[in-house]
Design an enzyme around this catalytic site. Structure first.
Site, PDB file in Angstrom:
ATOM      1  N   ASN A 117       4.534  35.719  51.055  1.00 38.08           N
ATOM      2  CA  ASN A 117       5.073  34.699  51.947  1.00 38.08           C
ATOM      3  C   ASN A 117       6.572  34.565  51.724  1.00 38.08           C
ATOM      4  OD1 ASN A 117       4.105  33.632  49.444  1.00 38.08           O
ATOM      5  ND2 ASN A 117       4.222  31.566  50.211  1.00 38.08           N
ATOM      6  N   GLU A 177       9.547  31.930  52.751  1.00 42.90           N
ATOM      7  CA  GLU A 177       9.851  30.609  53.308  1.00 42.90           C
ATOM      8  C   GLU A 177      11.321  30.520  53.700  1.00 42.90           C
ATOM      9  OE1 GLU A 177       8.312  27.790  50.414  1.00 42.90           O
ATOM     10  OE2 GLU A 177       6.248  28.319  50.978  1.00 42.90           O
ATOM     11  N   CYS A 224       3.782  33.975  56.601  1.00 42.56           N
ATOM     12  CA  CYS A 224       2.714  34.131  55.605  1.00 42.56           C
ATOM     13  C   CYS A 224       2.646  35.572  55.092  1.00 42.56           C
ATOM     14  CB  CYS A 224       1.372  33.775  56.211  1.00 42.56           C
ATOM     15  SG  CYS A 224       1.141  32.034  56.593  1.00 42.56           S
ATOM     16  N   GLU A 261       0.040  37.469  54.738  1.00 42.64           N
ATOM     17  CA  GLU A 261      -0.850  38.349  55.509  1.00 42.64           C
ATOM     18  C   GLU A 261      -0.117  38.947  56.706  1.00 42.64           C
ATOM     19  OE1 GLU A 261      -1.294  35.276  54.510  1.00 42.64           O
ATOM     20  OE2 GLU A 261      -3.408  34.748  54.345  1.00 42.64           O
ATOM     21  N   CYS A 284      -2.996  33.440  60.729  1.00 44.42           N
ATOM     22  CA  CYS A 284      -3.098  34.803  60.177  1.00 44.42           C
ATOM     23  C   CYS A 284      -4.420  35.452  60.548  1.00 44.42           C
ATOM     24  CB  CYS A 284      -2.915  34.779  58.656  1.00 44.42           C
ATOM     25  SG  CYS A 284      -1.189  34.530  58.199  1.00 44.42           S
TER      26      CYS A 284
HETATM   27  N1  THU Z   1       0.637  30.889  53.185  1.00 46.49           N
HETATM   28  C1  THU Z   1       0.398  32.227  53.277  1.00 46.49           C
HETATM   29  O1  THU Z   1       1.248  33.047  52.898  1.00 46.49           O
HETATM   30  N2  THU Z   1      -0.791  32.629  53.779  1.00 46.49           N
HETATM   31  C2  THU Z   1      -1.757  31.802  54.240  1.00 46.49           C
HETATM   32  O2  THU Z   1      -2.776  32.262  54.740  1.00 46.49           O
HETATM   33  C3  THU Z   1      -1.601  30.357  54.115  1.00 46.49           C
HETATM   34  C4  THU Z   1      -0.304  29.876  53.595  1.00 46.49           C
HETATM   35  C5  THU Z   1       1.931  30.435  52.640  1.00 46.49           C
HETATM   36  C6  THU Z   1       2.826  29.785  53.662  1.00 46.49           C
HETATM   37  C7  THU Z   1       3.671  28.898  52.794  1.00 46.49           C
HETATM   38  O3  THU Z   1       4.764  29.669  52.303  1.00 46.49           O
HETATM   39  C8  THU Z   1       2.786  28.548  51.616  1.00 46.49           C
HETATM   40  O4  THU Z   1       1.714  29.478  51.643  1.00 46.49           O
HETATM   41  C9  THU Z   1       2.225  27.139  51.677  1.00 46.49           C
HETATM   42  O5  THU Z   1       1.641  26.875  52.881  1.00 46.49           O
END
Ligand code: THU
Length: 138
Positions: free
Chosen positions: A53, A55, A64, A66, A98
């Site tokens: 992920n 941000e 995300c 995925e 995702c």
């Molecule tokens: N996140 C993912 O990378 N994949 C997911 O399926 C759910 C959430 C990340 C997004 C964000 O950076 C952090 O997790 C908290 O939501």
């Protein structure tokens, strides 16, 4: 670690993918949430694509793990997928966005979820069981 699965026995690929997902999780850029996620997607030819992920100060721009793995695979011309491994704290499922994104290419994709808080305990599920009613255009 190579990103190409060399062995013939695909039963071993899950373990290999899990290792890649745990590894890439360490590169998550998640200073806002503090929640790191790693994903590794196995394409039908044995190549794996990883994502974490990423941000942003503008929170809604976050991508995300995925979807980062999925877009890397597509950009490499690999749209047939065999398996996804996901490493995260608490062992939760991929988010709905995702799941919809993965279902575009692999509606029945097997998903291995690794709980990094529980000694890397794994659970096995799939995109269709987590998102039985994906959106499709009429
Ligand atoms: N996140 C993912 O990378 N994949 C997911 O399926 C759910 C959430 C990340 C997004 C964000 O950076 C952090 O997790 C908290 O939501």
């Amino acid at each position: 670690m190579s990103n190409k699965f060399e062995m013939n026995d695909f039963a071993d690929s899950g373990l290999w993918l899990i290792g890649l997902a745990i590894d890439v999780r360490s590169r998550a850029y998640c200073s806002y949430s503090g929640f790191a996620v790693g994903a590794a997607l196995l394409a039908s030819d044995g190549e794996a694509f990883v994502g974490c992920n990423v941000e942003n100060a503008s929170f809604g721009l976050t991508i995300c793990a995925e979807r980062n793995a999925a877009t890397s695979a597509v950009a490499a011309g690999k749209t047939e997928w065999l398996e996804l491994a996901l490493a995260l704290s608490g062992g939760g499922a991929p988010c709905g966005a995702c799941l919809q994104f993965l279902a575009e290419f692999a509606p029945r994709l097997p998903v291995i979820i690794v709980d990094v808080d529980d000694d890397n305990a794994v659970q096995f599920t799939s995109v269709d069981s987590l998102l039985p009613g994906r959106f499709t255009l009429p």
